[in-house]
Design an enzyme around this catalytic site. Structure first.
Site, PDB file in Angstrom:
ATOM      1  N   GLU A 200       0.828  -1.213   0.000  1.00 49.91           N
ATOM      2  CA  GLU A 200       0.000   0.000   0.000  1.00 49.91           C
ATOM      3  C   GLU A 200       0.859   1.258   0.000  1.00 49.91           C
ATOM      4  OE1 GLU A 200      -2.995  -0.584   3.082  1.00 49.91           O
ATOM      5  OE2 GLU A 200      -4.183  -1.772   1.675  1.00 49.91           O
ATOM      6  N   GLU A 394      -5.408  -8.472  -1.482  1.00 48.81           N
ATOM      7  CA  GLU A 394      -6.163  -8.330  -0.229  1.00 48.81           C
ATOM      8  C   GLU A 394      -7.602  -8.021  -0.569  1.00 48.81           C
ATOM      9  OE1 GLU A 394      -4.823  -5.669   2.842  1.00 48.81           O
ATOM     10  OE2 GLU A 394      -2.720  -6.078   2.371  1.00 48.81           O
TER      11      GLU A 394
HETATM   12  C1  BG6 Z   1      -4.674  -3.156   4.424  1.00 45.80           C
HETATM   13  C2  BG6 Z   1      -3.363  -3.613   4.961  1.00 45.80           C
HETATM   14  O1  BG6 Z   1      -4.723  -1.792   4.580  1.00 45.80           O
HETATM   15  O2  BG6 Z   1      -5.851  -3.595   5.027  1.00 45.80           O
HETATM   16  C3  BG6 Z   1      -3.418  -4.735   5.980  1.00 45.80           C
HETATM   17  O3  BG6 Z   1      -2.459  -3.920   3.937  1.00 45.80           O
HETATM   18  C4  BG6 Z   1      -4.644  -4.552   6.832  1.00 45.80           C
HETATM   19  O4  BG6 Z   1      -2.217  -4.734   6.698  1.00 45.80           O
HETATM   20  C5  BG6 Z   1      -5.870  -4.666   5.952  1.00 45.80           C
HETATM   21  O5  BG6 Z   1      -4.715  -5.419   7.910  1.00 45.80           O
HETATM   22  C6  BG6 Z   1      -7.198  -4.629   6.678  1.00 45.80           C
HETATM   23  O6  BG6 Z   1      -7.264  -3.498   7.481  1.00 45.80           O
HETATM   24  P1  BG6 Z   1      -7.606  -3.606   9.026  1.00 45.80           P
HETATM   25  O7  BG6 Z   1      -7.424  -2.237   9.539  1.00 45.80           O
HETATM   26  O8  BG6 Z   1      -9.001  -4.084   9.096  1.00 45.80           O
HETATM   27  O9  BG6 Z   1      -6.629  -4.566   9.582  1.00 45.80           O
END
Ligand code: BG6
Length: 497
Positions: A200, A394
């Site tokens: 990111e 993701e």
């Molecule tokens: C992304 C990141 O922003 O979202 C992860 O790359 C992160 O590290 C994921 O865990 C989900 O976000 P959160 O805040 O729900 O953990």
């Protein structure tokens, strides 16, 4: 068959949220090790405890908060830090990889912990125990035919570099990163074929992710750190190709979907500008190899002059990526100032940022809008703009899970989320013809939330018995979604109902 043969079905993690073992095996401290847990649903943010230059202590709330120049984040012995144990992949890696194989995973996204390889970030020689830890993991993956997808840098700036060098603002950090990246490529050669440079990269110029002080009040710092990150990424691509020309190396962007709030041309223009700042800049630089005109003009207007070193422009050109990877969780409408002033009370949360509510979408318990069609739109936009192979690294639903008396976890809400998003991917391939080669949903095994530091915000298909206060035996169990994903993966996406 919409999904191509060999499609990389998998799951994704990051060392700072999954690994634990925060001082084991010679590992040093990272900034992430100094962040406490929060409570996302009740709006209580994570915090840093820092020592100010005058010796006083201060608490700084918010994972994206500004840390003042000279402040040094510390680990306070009386405070609980969720990343220290996390969900303890450090001691469960064999068991976990066996579960991933059982779920039908073809690909496992993980990150290397910079401070496990170089404890201070800038040491002369690497920590052999740390290197061996990852070699063992890659060999275990190989045993099951699981392809590792390795993020070199995922939110774990070495604390020493953050506290002493202002993190990514400094060229010292860029050089330390370069050495670290080279070590990864050289030592894991032949075991890893797919790499991501910086997680990111578009939301990265702050203290939490990059050790940058004063990132809001000092625009020069933020812009310098941004440039330095691009140089790090490009250098990694160049080195990775030099060490092994068969390496495939990609960028990684938090690809928030964006819409104009209305057909008011002012809202439409606000979306054009907002989306460039938020996401397109990062693809434009890493796919094309130079700053686009809109960014050059903005820097001129703001009077920012980036300090470049000899060879920077060339390395940016040479270090363009082989593929485009991104996280996708939600979308937001974007609007002009007049609309924003009017709608100011109408905001909600989302990945790494807040935005206007979209009346057409439902949201998760953490207020993140759920928008599978936005994923199809996003895939099309990236494909139209860059014509590079893509992988979604993701995606997923952070939710509260209930363990029933018989131990089962019936997460139908998560299954629905997965089904609708996989359907959107299917349409993008089948109808629109985009080149998508993999899908690694986030936190396929429960881990610590990056935004809130919570455990109870779970994304996993595999449950880990651990709570927000560090209670739990860390045992693993399969949720209902585990069996759903297994069916999807084993049928190569044919059976998603
Ligand atoms: C992304 C990141 O922003 O979202 C992860 O790359 C992160 O590290 C994921 O865990 C989900 O976000 P959160 O805040 O729900 O953990």
């Amino acid at each position: 068959m919409p999904f191509p043969k060999g499609f990389l079905w998998g799951g994704a993690t990051a060392a700072n949220q999954y690994e634990g073992g925060y001082l084991s095996g010679g590992k040093g401290l990272a900034v992430a090790d100094t962040l406490t847990g929060g409570d996302g649903i009740h709006g209580i943010p994570r915090k840093f405890i820092v020592e100010m230059p005058d010796g006083s202590r201060k608490e700084i709330f918010g994972s994206h908060a500004e840390v003042p120049g000279g402040a040094k984040a510390i680990v306070d012995p009386d405070t609980y830090y969720p990343s220290h144990v996390a969900t303890d992949f450090y001691h469960h890696w064999k068991e976990d990889i066996a579960l991933f194989a059982e779920m039908g995973m073809k690909c496992f996204r993980l990150s290397i912990n910079w401070t496990r390889i170089y404890p201070n970030g800038d040491d002369e020689t690497p920590n052999e125990e740390g290197i061996q830890f990852y070699i063992n993991i890659f060999k275990e993956c190989q045993k099951y035919g699981i392809e590792p997808l390795v993020t070199i840098y995922h939110f774990d700036c070495p604390l020493h570099l953050a506290n002493e060098y202002d993190g990514m603002v400094s060229r010292h950090t860029v050089d330390a990163f370069t050495r670290y990246a080279r070590t990864c490529f050289e030592r894991f050669k032949g075991l890893v074929h797919y790499w991501l440079t910086i997680n990111e990269i578009n939301i990265n110029t702050n203290f939490m992710m990059n050790g940058v002080h004063d990132h809001i009040s000092n625009q020069q710092n933020a812009e310098q750190a941004r440039w330095n990150l691009f140089i790090c990424s490009a250098r990694a691509v160049v080195i990775g190709h030099e060490v092994d020309p068969t390496n495939k190396i990609g960028l990684m962007i938090a690809q928030m979907g964006s819409y104009p709030y209305s057909c008011n041309p002012e809202d439409v223009m606000a979306e054009v500008e907002g989306a460039r700042d938020l996401k397109w800049l990062y693809g434009d630089v890493q796919c094309r190899g130079y700053y686009p005109s809109y960014k050059v003009k903005q820097l001129e207007r703001d009077g920012i002059v980036i300090k470049k070193e000899e060879g920077d422009d060339e390395v940016l050109k040479e270090g363009v990526v082989d593929f485009y990877s991104f996280s996708y969780y939600n979308s937001f409408p974007m609007a002009c100032k007049e609309t924003l002033d009017r709608e100011v009370g109408n905001m909600t949360d989302g990945n790494q940022m807040r935005g206007l509510k979209n009346p057409y979408l439902k949201a998760s318990e953490w207020g993140w809008p759920i928008d599978p069609t936005g994923l199809r739109i996003t895939l099309n936009q990236i494909w139209d703009r860059y014509q590079l192979p893509m992988i979604i690294v993701e995606n997923g639903l952070g939710a509260l899970d209930t363990v029933e008396e018989d131990g089962s976890i019936n997460d139908d809400y998560r299954i629905d989320y997965m089904r609708t998003h996989i359907k959107a991917m299917k349409q993008a391939i089948e109808i629109d013809g985009v080149d998508l080669f993999g899908y690694t949903p986030w936190g396929h095994i429960d881990l610590v939330s990056a935004g809130t530091g919570e455990m109870r915000k779970r994304y996993g298909f595999i449950y880990v018995n651990m709570d927000d206060d560090g209670n739990g035996d860390l045992s693993r169990s399969k949720k209902k979604s585990f069996y759903y994903m297994k069916k999807v993966y084993e049928s190569n996406g044919e059976d998603i109902e």
